[in-house]
Design a protein around this motif. Structure first.
Motif, PDB file in Angstrom:
ATOM      1  N   LYS A  65       0.856  -1.186   0.000  1.00 39.57           N
ATOM      2  CA  LYS A  65       0.000   0.000   0.000  1.00 39.57           C
ATOM      3  C   LYS A  65       0.898   1.243   0.000  1.00 39.57           C
ATOM      4  CE  LYS A  65      -3.722  -2.235   2.611  1.00 39.57           C
ATOM      5  NZ  LYS A  65      -4.513  -2.212   3.863  1.00 39.57           N
ATOM      6  N   VAL A  66       0.743   2.067  -1.008  1.00 37.48           N
ATOM      7  CA  VAL A  66       1.538   3.284  -1.126  1.00 37.48           C
ATOM      8  C   VAL A  66       0.593   4.477  -1.227  1.00 37.48           C
ATOM      9  CG1 VAL A  66       3.291   4.528  -2.436  1.00 37.48           C
ATOM     10  CG2 VAL A  66       3.365   2.023  -2.327  1.00 37.48           C
ATOM     11  N   GLU A  67       0.734   5.416  -0.330  1.00 38.95           N
ATOM     12  CA  GLU A  67      -0.123   6.611  -0.337  1.00 38.95           C
ATOM     13  C   GLU A  67       0.548   7.727  -1.121  1.00 38.95           C
ATOM     14  OE1 GLU A  67      -2.478   9.761   2.601  1.00 38.95           O
ATOM     15  OE2 GLU A  67      -1.153   8.234   3.476  1.00 38.95           O
ATOM     16  N   ILE A  68      -0.177   8.287  -2.063  1.00 40.88           N
ATOM     17  CA  ILE A  68       0.258   9.460  -2.815  1.00 40.88           C
ATOM     18  C   ILE A  68      -0.575  10.639  -2.335  1.00 40.88           C
ATOM     19  CG2 ILE A  68       0.594  10.491  -5.090  1.00 40.88           C
ATOM     20  CD1 ILE A  68       2.267   7.953  -4.583  1.00 40.88           C
ATOM     21  N   PRO A  69       0.018  11.531  -1.533  1.00 45.67           N
ATOM     22  CA  PRO A  69      -0.755  12.659  -1.000  1.00 45.67           C
ATOM     23  C   PRO A  69      -1.164  13.652  -2.080  1.00 45.67           C
ATOM     24  CG  PRO A  69       1.290  12.309   0.233  1.00 45.67           C
ATOM     25  CD  PRO A  69       1.381  11.513  -1.023  1.00 45.67           C
ATOM     26  N   ILE A  70      -2.193  14.428  -1.797  1.00 47.48           N
ATOM     27  CA  ILE A  70      -2.638  15.487  -2.702  1.00 47.48           C
ATOM     28  C   ILE A  70      -1.504  16.489  -2.898  1.00 47.48           C
ATOM     29  CG2 ILE A  70      -4.221  17.445  -2.955  1.00 47.48           C
ATOM     30  CD1 ILE A  70      -6.287  15.806  -1.393  1.00 47.48           C
ATOM     31  N   GLY A  71      -1.274  16.875  -4.143  1.00 45.06           N
ATOM     32  CA  GLY A  71      -0.265  17.887  -4.433  1.00 45.06           C
ATOM     33  C   GLY A  71       1.150  17.360  -4.537  1.00 45.06           C
ATOM     34  N   SER A  72       1.326  16.035  -4.543  1.00 43.54           N
ATOM     35  CA  SER A  72       2.677  15.468  -4.625  1.00 43.54           C
ATOM     36  C   SER A  72       3.327  15.813  -5.969  1.00 43.54           C
ATOM     37  CB  SER A  72       2.632  13.950  -4.478  1.00 43.54           C
ATOM     38  OG  SER A  72       2.177  13.574  -3.205  1.00 43.54           O
ATOM     39  N   SER A  73       4.598  16.190  -5.924  1.00 44.38           N
ATOM     40  CA  SER A  73       5.356  16.428  -7.152  1.00 44.38           C
ATOM     41  C   SER A  73       5.816  15.099  -7.724  1.00 44.38           C
ATOM     42  CB  SER A  73       6.576  17.310  -6.850  1.00 44.38           C
ATOM     43  OG  SER A  73       7.467  16.621  -5.982  1.00 44.38           O
ATOM     44  N   VAL A  74       6.293  15.122  -8.961  1.00 45.33           N
ATOM     45  CA  VAL A  74       6.809  13.901  -9.578  1.00 45.33           C
ATOM     46  C   VAL A  74       8.001  13.377  -8.785  1.00 45.33           C
ATOM     47  CG1 VAL A  74       7.890  12.932 -11.650  1.00 45.33           C
ATOM     48  CG2 VAL A  74       5.979  14.518 -11.873  1.00 45.33           C
ATOM     49  N   SER A  75       8.859  14.308  -8.323  1.00 46.79           N
ATOM     50  CA  SER A  75      10.015  13.906  -7.507  1.00 46.79           C
ATOM     51  C   SER A  75       9.555  13.242  -6.225  1.00 46.79           C
ATOM     52  CB  SER A  75      10.884  15.125  -7.188  1.00 46.79           C
ATOM     53  OG  SER A  75      11.429  15.680  -8.359  1.00 46.79           O
ATOM     54  N   GLY A  76       8.541  13.845  -5.584  1.00 48.59           N
ATOM     55  CA  GLY A  76       8.022  13.292  -4.334  1.00 48.59           C
ATOM     56  C   GLY A  76       7.410  11.912  -4.523  1.00 48.59           C
ATOM     57  N   ILE A  77       6.687  11.736  -5.636  1.00 46.59           N
ATOM     58  CA  ILE A  77       6.084  10.432  -5.930  1.00 46.59           C
ATOM     59  C   ILE A  77       7.183   9.394  -6.148  1.00 46.59           C
ATOM     60  CG2 ILE A  77       4.726   9.128  -7.620  1.00 46.59           C
ATOM     61  CD1 ILE A  77       3.081  11.691  -8.069  1.00 46.59           C
ATOM     62  N   GLY A  78       8.215   9.779  -6.916  1.00 42.36           N
ATOM     63  CA  GLY A  78       9.319   8.866  -7.184  1.00 42.36           C
ATOM     64  C   GLY A  78      10.017   8.433  -5.912  1.00 42.36           C
ATOM     65  N   GLU A  79      10.239   9.379  -5.004  1.00 38.22           N
ATOM     66  CA  GLU A  79      10.909   9.064  -3.738  1.00 38.22           C
ATOM     67  C   GLU A  79      10.083   8.096  -2.902  1.00 38.22           C
ATOM     68  OE1 GLU A  79      11.569  12.890  -2.073  1.00 38.22           O
ATOM     69  OE2 GLU A  79      13.110  13.433  -3.557  1.00 38.22           O
ATOM     70  N   PHE A  93      12.753   7.549 -12.564  1.00 35.66           N
ATOM     71  CA  PHE A  93      11.294   7.700 -12.656  1.00 35.66           C
ATOM     72  C   PHE A  93      10.935   9.127 -13.061  1.00 35.66           C
ATOM     73  CE2 PHE A  93       7.261   8.957 -10.697  1.00 35.66           C
ATOM     74  CZ  PHE A  93       6.406   7.976 -11.180  1.00 35.66           C
ATOM     75  N   LYS A  94      11.562  10.105 -12.416  1.00 38.24           N
ATOM     76  CA  LYS A  94      11.271  11.518 -12.687  1.00 38.24           C
ATOM     77  C   LYS A  94      11.558  11.871 -14.145  1.00 38.24           C
ATOM     78  CE  LYS A  94      12.976  16.144 -11.492  1.00 38.24           C
ATOM     79  NZ  LYS A  94      13.927  16.901 -10.649  1.00 38.24           N
ATOM     80  N   TYR A  95      12.748  11.466 -14.629  1.00 39.89           N
ATOM     81  CA  TYR A  95      13.111  11.825 -16.001  1.00 39.89           C
ATOM     82  C   TYR A  95      12.313  11.028 -17.029  1.00 39.89           C
ATOM     83  CZ  TYR A  95      16.871  14.643 -14.106  1.00 39.89           C
ATOM     84  OH  TYR A  95      17.565  15.597 -13.432  1.00 39.89           O
ATOM     85  N   TYR A  96      11.909   9.830 -16.684  1.00 39.78           N
ATOM     86  CA  TYR A  96      11.047   9.040 -17.564  1.00 39.78           C
ATOM     87  C   TYR A  96       9.705   9.744 -17.740  1.00 39.78           C
ATOM     88  CZ  TYR A  96       8.124   5.186 -19.243  1.00 39.78           C
ATOM     89  OH  TYR A  96       7.250   4.413 -19.976  1.00 39.78           O
ATOM     90  N   VAL A  97       9.127  10.207 -16.631  1.00 37.72           N
ATOM     91  CA  VAL A  97       7.840  10.907 -16.662  1.00 37.72           C
ATOM     92  C   VAL A  97       7.942  12.176 -17.496  1.00 37.72           C
ATOM     93  CG1 VAL A  97       6.210  12.222 -15.239  1.00 37.72           C
ATOM     94  CG2 VAL A  97       6.965   9.955 -14.504  1.00 37.72           C
ATOM     95  N   LYS A  98       9.050  12.921 -17.331  1.00 34.43           N
ATOM     96  CA  LYS A  98       9.224  14.157 -18.101  1.00 34.43           C
ATOM     97  C   LYS A  98       9.420  13.854 -19.583  1.00 34.43           C
ATOM     98  CE  LYS A  98      10.859  17.401 -14.628  1.00 34.43           C
ATOM     99  NZ  LYS A  98      11.866  18.433 -14.296  1.00 34.43           N
ATOM    100  N   PHE A  99      10.234  12.833 -19.885  1.00 37.05           N
ATOM    101  CA  PHE A  99      10.499  12.471 -21.276  1.00 37.05           C
ATOM    102  C   PHE A  99       9.223  12.024 -21.983  1.00 37.05           C
ATOM    103  CE2 PHE A  99      11.575   9.194 -24.450  1.00 37.05           C
ATOM    104  CZ  PHE A  99      12.361   9.960 -25.312  1.00 37.05           C
TER     105      PHE A  99
END
Length: 375
Positions: A65-79, A93-99
């Motif tokens: 179970k992984v919680e993704i809070p409201i307003g999380s940045s891509v960096s925060g989600i990756g971490e 993960f971050k650069y993949y999402v941006k690419f």
């Protein structure tokens, strides 16, 4: 010159030539070594990235179970994903999402596995397929104005409506949001002529929340995340096809949204607005007059048209300073891809139909038929 001197000179030349050959040989050897090292590093980096894109453990049966809070940045989600062992590297993960230009990740509690590759995880976060049921949902209908949205938010969370509305217009709050969404909330929303900076920017949709009583900021961030995701394609097309900024796009879409009836062809309404702008004609759209007055009513009378406001499109040419409501996808689509027509006028009949005409004379005839004689 004596023979001894010639021998000395010849000897020195040979020494210089030998030294040059040695230097060239050293440079060549160093270059080969550097190329080899860089090839190893580059190859290793490529292999590492390829590995990081694959599942951490393809055979894993573990589900976390992984919680993704409201307003999380891509960096925060990756971490968070890396910390929970779902991905190998947060930066990859971050650069993949941006690419891949991925966006629109939704908050919630997800059930994820180390057996999932990065694209599977991205798709899960975008579709919002969550493990936990939402505590409650807020539905923001199309065509709502900021005051109405504030009332919906306040009622859903048992907050004071005035306080919610005031926070939505707080200068410091707006600046914080602009820093988070620089491509969406541009300096255009700070135009002193604009009534409410966030007007038109809170996308109409149903928003699930996974904890009771979210803050105003959490609700707004969820809505702006949605806006940013939905608008990405429209912004690009609006700029390419109509040379529109994001602010102008939302403004045009809001006019279409407010003028359209359920039966109306929004692309044709859009064509009328663009045709009038191209001719330098005033848009003369009633909803802008009502917005300037802060009113809601069925019919606009001549006295209303005299309101002194930059939003009054009966007095000012071009688009009003900003959106007058939130617009849905159909109106956004009409704003970026209007019908090609030679209509310059339209009016809504009592049965919900919209009549389009090319000249003022034709318009007045239709107006007499459907409106004036119906009174």
């Amino acid at each position: 010159m004596t023979g001894d001197k010639k021998d000395i000179i010849r000897q020195k030349m040979l020494e210089h030539q030998n030294e040059a050959r040695i230097v060239r040989k050293i440079v060549l050897i160093i270059s080969i070594i550097l190329i080899f090292v860089f090839a190893l590093i580059g190859g290793g980096g490529y292999l590492y990235i390829q590995s990081a894109l694959k599942p951490v453990d393809p055979d894993s049966k573990v589900k976390k179970k992984v919680e993704i809070p409201i307003g999380s940045s891509v960096s925060g989600i990756g971490e968070r994903l890396e910390k929970n062992g779902i991905i190998k590297d947060a930066k990859v993960f971050k650069y993949y999402v941006k690419f891949k230009n991925e966006s629109g990740f939704m908050a919630g509690i997800y059930e994820l596995s180390p057996s999932m590759d990065i694209q599977e995880i991205v798709d899960r976060l975008k579709t919002g397929k969550v493990l936990a049921e939402a505590s409650f949902k807020i539905t923001i209908p199309e065509g709502k104005q900021l005051k109405e949205i504030a009332a919906i938010m306040a009622k859903a969370t048992n907050q004071d409506e005035t306080q919610v509305f005031n926070q939505l217009n707080d200068k410091e709050f707006i600046k914080e949001l602009m820093n988070k969404y620089p491509d969406l909330l541009t300096s255009d929303i700070l135009n002193p002529q604009i009534k409410y900076p966030l007007e038109g920017y809170l996308f109409p949709a149903t928003y699930p929340f996974y904890k009771p009583n979210p803050t105003v900021e959490e609700m707004v961030i969820a809505m702006l995340n949605k806006s940013q995701h939905v608008l990405a394609d429209y912004i690009e097309r609006g700029k390419k096809e109509k040379n529109l900024t994001v602010h102008q796009l939302l403004t045009m879409a809001s006019l279409i949204e407010e003028e359209a009836t359920e039966q109306a062809d929004r692309k044709r309404i859009a064509s009328v607005f663009y045709n009038r702008i191209e001719k330098g004609m005033m848009l003369q759209t009633d909803p802008t007059v009502l917005y300037a007055q802060g009113k809601h009513k069925e019919r606009v009378v001549y006295k209303d048209l005299e309101v002194d406001s930059p939003y009054n499109t009966y007095k000012h040419t071009g688009l009003p300073p900003g959106p007058i409501a939130n617009a849905g996808r159909v109106s956004l689509e009409a704003a970026v891809d209007p019908e090609e027509s030679d209509f310059y006028y339209f009016l809504a009949t009592s049965d919900g139909k919209v009549v389009f005409t090319k000249t003022l004379e034709e318009h007045n005839k239709e107006k007499a038929k459907h409106i004036t004689n119906k009174k």
